[in-house]
Design a protein around this motif. Structure first.
Motif, short mmCIF file in Angstrom:
data_model
loop_
_atom_site.label_atom_id
_atom_site.label_comp_id
_atom_site.label_asym_id
_atom_site.label_seq_id
_atom_site.Cartn_x
_atom_site.Cartn_y
_atom_site.Cartn_z
N SER A 100 0.83 -1.20 0.00
CA SER A 100 0.00 0.00 0.00
C SER A 100 0.87 1.25 0.00
O SER A 100 0.63 2.19 -0.75
N LEU A 101 1.88 1.26 0.86
CA LEU A 101 2.74 2.43 0.95
C LEU A 101 3.52 2.65 -0.33
O LEU A 101 3.82 3.78 -0.71
N ALA A 102 3.87 1.55 -0.98
CA ALA A 102 4.70 1.65 -2.17
C ALA A 102 3.90 1.63 -3.45
O ALA A 102 4.41 1.38 -4.52
N SER A 103 2.60 1.87 -3.34
CA SER A 103 1.76 1.79 -4.54
C SER A 103 1.93 3.00 -5.45
O SER A 103 1.27 3.11 -6.46
N GLY A 116 -8.29 6.88 -9.35
CA GLY A 116 -9.19 6.27 -8.38
C GLY A 116 -9.78 7.30 -7.46
O GLY A 116 -9.33 8.45 -7.42
N GLY A 117 -10.80 6.89 -6.72
CA GLY A 117 -11.47 7.79 -5.81
C GLY A 117 -10.85 7.80 -4.43
O GLY A 117 -10.27 6.81 -3.99
N LEU A 118 -10.97 8.94 -3.73
CA LEU A 118 -10.48 9.10 -2.36
C LEU A 118 -11.65 9.36 -1.42
O LEU A 118 -12.70 9.86 -1.85
N VAL A 140 -23.03 -10.06 -8.93
CA VAL A 140 -21.80 -10.62 -8.35
C VAL A 140 -21.31 -9.74 -7.21
O VAL A 140 -21.24 -8.51 -7.34
N LYS A 141 -20.97 -10.38 -6.10
CA LYS A 141 -20.39 -9.67 -4.97
C LYS A 141 -18.87 -9.84 -5.00
O LYS A 141 -18.37 -10.95 -5.13
N VAL A 142 -18.17 -8.70 -4.86
CA VAL A 142 -16.71 -8.72 -4.84
C VAL A 142 -16.25 -8.17 -3.48
O VAL A 142 -16.56 -7.03 -3.14
N ALA A 143 -15.54 -8.98 -2.74
CA ALA A 143 -15.03 -8.55 -1.44
C ALA A 143 -13.69 -7.84 -1.64
O ALA A 143 -12.81 -8.36 -2.31
N VAL A 144 -13.56 -6.66 -1.05
CA VAL A 144 -12.32 -5.91 -1.09
C VAL A 144 -11.68 -5.97 0.30
O VAL A 144 -12.12 -5.29 1.21
N ILE A 145 -10.69 -6.84 0.43
CA ILE A 145 -9.97 -6.96 1.70
C ILE A 145 -8.86 -5.93 1.69
O ILE A 145 -7.87 -6.06 0.98
N ASP A 146 -9.04 -4.86 2.45
CA ASP A 146 -8.14 -3.72 2.34
C ASP A 146 -8.22 -2.88 3.61
O ASP A 146 -8.56 -3.40 4.68
N SER A 147 -7.98 -1.58 3.46
CA SER A 147 -7.96 -0.67 4.61
C SER A 147 -9.32 -0.07 4.90
O SER A 147 -9.45 0.81 5.74
N GLY A 205 -5.89 2.11 8.87
CA GLY A 205 -4.54 1.79 8.48
C GLY A 205 -3.69 2.99 8.13
O GLY A 205 -4.08 4.14 8.24
N VAL A 206 -2.46 2.68 7.70
CA VAL A 206 -1.49 3.72 7.37
C VAL A 206 -1.94 4.54 6.17
O VAL A 206 -1.73 5.75 6.11
N LYS A 207 -2.55 3.89 5.20
CA LYS A 207 -3.04 4.58 4.00
C LYS A 207 -4.55 4.37 3.90
O LYS A 207 -5.04 3.51 3.16
N PRO A 208 -5.32 5.12 4.66
CA PRO A 208 -6.77 4.84 4.71
C PRO A 208 -7.49 5.02 3.39
O PRO A 208 -8.58 4.50 3.22
N GLU A 209 -6.90 5.76 2.45
CA GLU A 209 -7.56 5.95 1.17
C GLU A 209 -7.41 4.76 0.23
O GLU A 209 -8.09 4.68 -0.81
N HIS A 210 -6.55 3.83 0.59
CA HIS A 210 -6.19 2.75 -0.32
C HIS A 210 -7.39 1.92 -0.75
O HIS A 210 -7.59 1.63 -1.93
#
Length: 464
Positions: A24-27, A279-281, A64-71, A103-108
């Motif tokens: 995430s930090l290095a994205s 992308g959106g923030l 279709v449901k897509v799970a986003v495992i993220d921040s 998380g560290v990058k909440p917008e991710h």
């Protein structure tokens, strides 16, 4: 558990948690200055170049449901209106319905979700009169003219929040959060799971085995980011190294393997755009960013399109369809930079693809059977008093991560070993007896001067 063992477990967990957030930090996140909704739509070059707009002739991901495992995902972003239909907090840190950013990058997570299933800025219209035919703007499939439109704009998002990269107030590590997040997503109807998180090590904790096995058993497609060189990921790291996972590498603006925003490894399945992404923030803003964290939701979106078109198609067939229709790049055939090739969404939705009996990217069930068997006798270490452990919140998997051999198998193995040992002793004793007889009676044997071998005589005194 010894103090040294406890220290090792804490250290290993901390290292993995830090590197998970490293992707995430290095994205390559670059905040766009005062970006407006009408500025970003034309910058979504991957929609045309990856064949996505043509794939929309067939499917847009409905159902279709897509799970986003993220921040976490900001469900209030204008481009996600109506898209986020559920959520869960796997971090234990107290998020509401999994939709707050963490998380560290909440917008991710919001960047990922908008690229995957953004619906653009919706046009506000009056509530339709009962019985009247709804206008396109009031239809669930309506996509606004501005803002981010995702690869699967009619798919639903399940936001699964994690806390990675800094000390989790709830004390839950990645060893606890990742498997809990995967299992929740499966149990709540996800047909596709996107994991735009990774690590700098190809190994993963054994605590992850059962969850990824559970997803495989429940026929769920898991898409994961390969990682980025700029973040220290020279090689693909877990969970993108787990067999059966569709791992996504990154391309630069010219369609070539990205130097910074990608990594390499034999587990890569397909490559997708990873630079100059939009992308959106949280709060309704936008950003330009880069990394396989953004390439993964492009591929996950295509998986949603396929699953929407063919609801009965198995996960292994969905993955096979995506990798089989990819355009070959780099060395001929599968390679560690592009995998099977560059994503071709139109081909994945329109081409004729033969069925396959296996997932071309492997099976976690087969891997567990081979590689975890040697650890069966080693009990799982107990958590130390000063490190909080995750409280089980989900039922056990239908099949455990590893299954010890039955007592019958153990008994047979023991019998074979004992029998072999006795047979060896008997052979040695018989050989010694024959040598003693030969030494006492010269008529029974003679020493061959050419070979040094002992020739035995038959009952007539002849030598063979």
């Amino acid at each position: 558990m010894t103090r040294a063992t406890a220290r090792f477990r804490r250290t290993a967990s901390s290292l993995l948690a830090i590197t998970l957030a490293g992707v995430s930090l290095a994205s390559g996140l670059v905040l766009a200055p005062a970006a407006q909704a009408d500025d970003v739509r034309d910058k979504q070059y991957w929609l045309d170049e990856s064949g996505i707009t043509k794939a929309w002739d067939v499917s847009k991901g409905a159902g279709v449901k897509v799970a986003v495992i993220d921040s976490g995902v900001d469900a209030g972003h204008p481009d996600l209106k109506g898209a986020v239909t559920g959520g869960y907090d796997a971090s234990g840190a107290g998020t509401a319905n999994g939709q707050k950013t963490l998380g560290v990058k909440p917008e991710h997570g919001t960047l990922v979700a908008t690229m995957l299933a953004g619906r653009g800025h919706q046009t506000l219209t009056p509530t339709p009169t009962p019985g009247a035919t709804p206008s396109p703007a009031t239809s669930p499939s309506a996509v606004g003219p501005d803002g981010i439109v995702g690869v699967a704009p009619e798919a639903e998002i399940l936001s699964v929040s994690t806390w990675l990269g800094s000390a989790n107030p709830a004390g839950k590590s990645d060893q606890d959060q990742i498997p809990e997040a995967v299992r929740w997503a499966v149990d709540n109807g996800a047909g596709v799971i996107n994991i735009s998180l990774g690590s700098t090590t190809p190994q993963w904790p054994q605590s992850w085995d059962a969850a990824f096995l559970y997803a495989e058993q429940k026929d769920v497609v898991i898409v994961a980011a390969a990682g980025n060189r700029v973040g220290g990921n020279l090689q693909v790291g877990a969970p993108a190294t787990i067999p059966g996972v569709l791992t996504v590498a990154g391309l630069d603006r010219k369609g070539v393997a990205s130097v910074d925003s990608s990594s390499q490894g034999i587990s890569i399945g397909v490559a997708a755009p990873a630079e100059n992404l939009q992308g959106g923030l949280p709060g309704g803003g936008y950003a330009e960013w880069a990394g396989t964290s953004g390439a993964a939701p492009i591929v996950a979106g295509v998986a949603a399109l396929v699953r929407s078109k063919w609801p009965a198609m198995s996960a292994k067939q969905v993955i096979n369809r995506i990798v089989s229709t990819a355009r070959d790049a780099g060395p001929a055939g599968k390679d560690p930079l592009y995998g099977y090739g560059v994503l071709n969404a139109e081909g994945a939705l329109k081409d004729s693809v033969p069925e396959t009996a296996v997932n071309p990217l492997g099976s976690i069930a087969d891997w567990i059977r081979v590689h975890r068997r040697g650890n069966l006798a080693t009990p799982a270490p107990l958590p130390s008093a000063d490190v909080a452990s995750a409280v089980p919140t989900l039922p056990d998997p239908t099949v455990p991560a590893v299954v010890p051999p039955s007592q019958r198998d153990s008994a047979i193995s023991a019998a074979v070993v004992i029998g072999s040992a006795l047979l060896f002793v008997v052979i040695i004793a018989v050989a010694a007896f024959q040598l003693r007889r030969a030494a006492k009676d010269p008529r029974l044997a003679r020493d061959d001067p050419d070979t040094g071998a002992l020739d035995t005589a038959d009952s007539q005194g002849q030598h063979s």
